[in-house]
Every structure is written in C-alpha cells, then in structure tokens.
Write a protein that holds these residues in place. Structure first.
Motif, short mmCIF file in Angstrom:
data_model
loop_
_atom_site.label_atom_id
_atom_site.label_comp_id
_atom_site.label_asym_id
_atom_site.label_seq_id
_atom_site.Cartn_x
_atom_site.Cartn_y
_atom_site.Cartn_z
N GLY A 171 0.82 -1.20 0.00
CA GLY A 171 0.00 0.00 0.00
C GLY A 171 0.85 1.25 0.00
N HIS A 172 0.35 2.34 -0.57
CA HIS A 172 1.05 3.64 -0.73
C HIS A 172 2.17 3.47 -1.75
CE1 HIS A 172 -0.28 5.15 3.51
NE2 HIS A 172 -1.29 4.87 2.71
N TYR A 173 2.09 4.19 -2.83
CA TYR A 173 2.97 3.92 -3.96
C TYR A 173 3.71 5.15 -4.50
CZ TYR A 173 0.21 -0.33 -4.03
OH TYR A 173 -0.42 -1.48 -3.67
N PRO A 174 4.46 5.87 -3.67
CA PRO A 174 5.23 6.96 -4.24
C PRO A 174 6.34 6.47 -5.15
CG PRO A 174 5.77 6.66 -1.94
CD PRO A 174 4.61 5.77 -2.22
N SER A 175 6.80 5.20 -4.94
CA SER A 175 7.88 4.68 -5.77
C SER A 175 7.78 3.17 -5.87
CB SER A 175 9.25 5.07 -5.15
OG SER A 175 10.30 4.42 -5.83
N THR A 176 7.46 2.67 -7.08
CA THR A 176 7.43 1.22 -7.28
C THR A 176 8.85 0.65 -7.28
OG1 THR A 176 7.42 1.59 -9.67
CG2 THR A 176 5.30 1.28 -8.60
N ASN A 177 9.85 1.48 -7.58
CA ASN A 177 11.24 1.01 -7.57
C ASN A 177 11.65 0.54 -6.17
OD1 ASN A 177 11.59 1.55 -10.30
ND2 ASN A 177 12.32 3.64 -9.92
N SER A 205 4.62 -2.69 -13.57
CA SER A 205 5.92 -2.83 -12.91
C SER A 205 5.84 -3.74 -11.68
CB SER A 205 6.44 -1.45 -12.51
OG SER A 205 7.61 -1.55 -11.74
N LEU A 206 4.75 -3.60 -10.91
CA LEU A 206 4.62 -4.39 -9.69
C LEU A 206 4.34 -5.86 -9.97
CD1 LEU A 206 2.57 -1.92 -7.48
CD2 LEU A 206 4.95 -2.61 -7.14
N LEU A 207 3.67 -6.14 -11.09
CA LEU A 207 3.31 -7.52 -11.42
C LEU A 207 4.36 -8.22 -12.28
CD1 LEU A 207 -0.52 -7.24 -12.13
CD2 LEU A 207 0.64 -7.96 -10.03
N GLU A 208 5.38 -7.51 -12.65
CA GLU A 208 6.41 -8.08 -13.51
C GLU A 208 7.26 -9.11 -12.76
OE1 GLU A 208 10.09 -6.55 -16.38
OE2 GLU A 208 9.03 -5.16 -15.06
N ASP A 209 7.47 -10.25 -13.40
CA ASP A 209 8.38 -11.28 -12.87
C ASP A 209 7.99 -11.74 -11.47
OD1 ASP A 209 10.52 -13.03 -12.78
OD2 ASP A 209 11.92 -11.52 -12.03
N LEU A 210 6.82 -12.36 -11.37
CA LEU A 210 6.37 -13.00 -10.13
C LEU A 210 6.04 -14.45 -10.45
CD1 LEU A 210 4.03 -10.21 -8.71
CD2 LEU A 210 6.35 -10.75 -7.94
N PRO A 211 7.03 -15.28 -10.67
CA PRO A 211 6.81 -16.63 -11.20
C PRO A 211 6.02 -17.55 -10.29
CG PRO A 211 9.08 -16.38 -10.48
CD PRO A 211 8.47 -15.01 -10.43
N ALA A 212 6.05 -17.30 -8.97
CA ALA A 212 5.38 -18.20 -8.03
C ALA A 212 4.00 -17.71 -7.60
CB ALA A 212 6.26 -18.40 -6.79
N SER A 231 -1.55 -5.84 -18.28
CA SER A 231 -0.83 -6.35 -17.11
C SER A 231 -1.44 -7.66 -16.62
CB SER A 231 -0.86 -5.31 -15.99
OG SER A 231 -0.26 -4.10 -16.40
N ILE A 232 -2.78 -7.72 -16.59
CA ILE A 232 -3.46 -8.92 -16.13
C ILE A 232 -3.18 -10.10 -17.07
CG2 ILE A 232 -5.72 -9.97 -15.73
CD1 ILE A 232 -4.85 -8.05 -13.57
N SER A 233 -3.15 -9.82 -18.36
CA SER A 233 -2.94 -10.90 -19.33
C SER A 233 -1.55 -11.51 -19.24
CB SER A 233 -3.18 -10.37 -20.75
OG SER A 233 -2.20 -9.39 -21.09
N LYS A 234 -0.61 -10.80 -18.62
CA LYS A 234 0.76 -11.30 -18.50
C LYS A 234 1.03 -12.04 -17.19
CE LYS A 234 2.80 -7.68 -21.41
NZ LYS A 234 3.78 -6.56 -21.45
N LEU A 235 -0.02 -12.24 -16.41
CA LEU A 235 0.18 -12.96 -15.14
C LEU A 235 0.68 -14.37 -15.42
CD1 LEU A 235 -3.02 -11.91 -13.15
CD2 LEU A 235 -0.65 -11.21 -12.71
#
Length: 403
Positions: A171-177, A205-212, A231-235
């Motif tokens: 929660g709270h997203y000033p920086s996804t990095n 960015s947050l959903l990228e590369d979450l293999p598990a 983004s959803i389609s790349k889950l």
C-alpha cells in the motif's frame, strides 16, 4: 550547646553616647574571640555532618541497586523452575501461532506479535526468530518517512521467512522502484499479493516477474484502461485466484477478451462485469473455475445463449455499487446452468436475487446445493424458506446480516 549568656546579653543595643570602660572592652573582646572559636567548631561539625549525609545517600542508593539485582536474580531463578520456562519448544511454537493477530497481513509493530514475542526474553526471541511460519505474512507501505529504516525492518522480517511462501499486501505507492528493490530477493517466494489503491501506471511494474504468484487481489484502482488488461494478461500461469475489487469502471466484454489467455488457469474469480453476457463469456474462458463472485451492473443488450458450467461449486452474487437489479440477473440465470453447484451466496442487495428466479434456477440446474446464504439487506419469509427446503430437503439456509 555552649552557654552564651554574659553580663552584656540583656542589652539590646550598645550605647554609642557613652564609651565603654577599658576593662569592660577587654572583657567583651574576649567574649567575641570565644564566639569565633565556637562558630568554627560548629562549622566543622556541619562539614562532618554533610560528609555523613553523603555517605548515607550513597549507602541508600547502593541498597536500592542491591534490592533490584536481588529481585532480578530471584525472578530469573524462579523462571528456571517455572512450567512456562520448561515448555518444550514445539509447545511454545504452537502458543506463538495463537498470539498472531487475526488478520491476513501482519504489521511490523513492536507491540504486536510476532515482533512482541522477540522482546520478552532471550529464549522466546530465539524461538520466534527461528519460526519461519510467523514471518510469512506482511503488510508493506512505502510512505514519505524514513524509507531506509523501514526497508531494513521489512527485509529483516522477510529474511526470517527462510524461503517459505509469502503473502504480502502493498500500500502507498510513491515509488514502485522501492518495492521492487525490497522484494527482489524474495520474488520466488511470493504466492499471494494484495495491491491497495494502486495507479494503473504502476501495475505492470509491480506484477512483472512474479513466477510463483498464485493469488492476486487488486483493490481500489480507478480508472483503468488498456494497460490494466495488458498487465493482467501477462500474469504467470501459476495464478489460480484473481480478485478485482472496487475497480471502476466494471469489466466489459472487450476487457475479458483481451485477457483470454489468462482466464483458463483460474479456479477462483471475484469481479464486477458490466453486462450479463460478459459473465457468460468469462465462464467460457474459465473451464477450471470452481468459485466465482460476480456483480452485474447492466442488463444484456442481446439475448443470451444457454451455457452449462460443470466446474463451479460456489457462486456469489454481489451488489458492490447497489446497481444490481433483478432484471439483470433474470436473463443470466435463465441462460446459466450449474449442475455441480454446492454453495450459493446472495450479498447485500435487497432485490439482487428474486426468490422465484432463484427457485427456478435451482430446479433446472438440478444441483446438489448444500448451503444457501443470504446476507446484508437480503431477507426471506417463512414461506420462501419452506419452498427451498421442499426443493432440496438437506439444504442449509443461513441468514447473516453482518456478512
């Protein structure tokens, strides 16, 4: 106490008009000298007394410290014979699990378990830190405070999970990095992820590369556009549960179509769909679905083609925006058959699931329904209850106003 009385003591003031005789003057001078000696003696006694008082104060402080140490030692040694101290580690581990707050994601607060358990004594800290199951659920917030200190705390928490599957809320997203940097060492552990009040530009960015990843909940994102569906389609194919809550506007058919490759893996969905035909399209894309929560906000533009889904065991009809009307559901229920349905829930809306429509739906689906749950403003009469029981004698009917 020395005797301070002299022949001159009763005279209040010296008579300055008549000089004192020489013999008397010498006598008075001797008295003054004697008083000086007496005063010196008293001052010496004062000094000696102050030394004694300092010694007494020091002695008192020493006794207080001794008392504290003795009490500490007493409690320590009583602990060695205490049943709590002698509890096996396995028993202590079970107790620690019951100490955890009853919420899905835990806060790293010093006055709440599991952090609190590390502050009681050395043994409890060693046991708690060595229990990875205590550290697998975490709520992470990035604010504008001291992120470096917060990141150290979060990282210490996650490290104690020792490779176990993680359930996280962000929660709270000033920086996804910052999130990505924090979570990078634990990417392969994240099984469940809750994203709160996220902006669409940050989702990919947050959903990228979450293999598990197996469970994803997105709550409170508005508005969404093409990037959301992309983004959803790349889950990853490992995702089994997807909940999209309080997202505006609802899903259209084109959104569902654009994610067609992802729906097939899901077994649980919670979603708001604009038209009833969108629900049927979604069910066609989800052959493995066993549980679905839907909210239909508009009536279909065209007649619906009949659809039978044999996998669904749980169906929940919601009314998130208080816009679900019986006409919207009528066409859907007339077209839909769920022969293996076990649980049906009607949430919130007073007119969301009309009684006669529901009875007809259960009759033609011929499903082995076990539980019928009404909540919120939904109410039933005794006659309606009797009709449900007559249709399915073994049914368990629950009315839960607080659900």
């Amino acid at each position: 106490m020395p005797d301070l009385e002299t022949p001159y003591s009763k005279a209040c003031f010296p008579n300055t008009n008549h000089p004192v005789e020489l013999s008397k003057s010498e006598s008075i001078s001797a008295i003054v000298n004697e008083r000086d000696q007496q005063l010196d003696a008293v001052l010496r006694d004062f000094s000696a007394l102050e030394t004694v008082m300092v010694g007494i104060t020091d002695l008192h402080q020493s006794l207080v410290e001794q008392q504290y140490k003795i009490i500490q030692s007493k409690h320590l040694h009583k602990g060695f014979i205490s049943a709590l101290w002698r509890l096996p580690t396995e028993t202590l581990c079970h107790i620690f699990h019951y100490c955890l707050p009853e919420r899905k994601h835990l806060l790293p607060a010093s006055k709440l378990a599991p952090m609190l358990l590390t502050r009681i004594c050395r043994r409890w800290r060693e046991v708690a830190v060595g229990m990875p199951s205590l550290w697998c659920r975490l709520s992470v917030e990035v604010d504008y405070g001291d992120w470096q200190q917060a990141a150290f705390c979060y990282d210490s928490w996650l490290e104690r999970s020792q490779g176990r599957p993680l359930s996280l809320a962000l929660g709270h997203y000033p920086s996804t990095n910052r999130f990505r940097s924090l979570l990078q060492p634990y990417i392969n552990q994240i099984r469940s992820l809750l994203l709160l009040s996220i902006r669409e530009s940050q989702l990919e960015s947050l959903l990228e590369d979450l293999p598990a990843l197996q469970e994803l909940v997105i709550a409170g994102m508005s508005p969404y556009r093409a990037a959301f569906a992309r983004s959803i389609s790349k889950l990853p194919s490992a995702v089994r549960s997807l909940k999209i809550l309080d997202v505006s506007p609802p899903f259209y058919r084109e959104h569902i179509n654009s994610c067609s490759s992802m729906w097939a893996h899901l077994t649980n969905i919670e979603i708001t769909v604009y038209f009833a035909n969108g629900v049927l399209l979604l069910l066609q894309f989800c052959p493995n679905l066993s549980s679905i929560t839907i909210d239909v906000t508009r009536e279909p533009k065209k007649p619906l083609e009949p659809l039978t889904h044999t996998g669904i065991r749980t169906l929940c009809i919601a009314d998130t925006y208080s816009t679900t009307h019986q006409d919207y559901l009528s066409d859907l229920f007339n077209a839909l058959s769920l022969p293996n349905l076990r649980v049906l829930k009607a949430l919130s809306g007073a007119n969301a699931v009309p009684h006669q429509l529901l009875v007809a739906f259960l009759a033609w689906s011929k499903c082995p329904l076990e539980s019928l749950i009404f909540s919120g403003r939904v109410r039933m009469t005794d006659v309606e209850r009797a009709e449900y029981v007559a249709l399915i004698p073994s049914i368990d009917i629950v009315e839960d106003p607080g659900c």
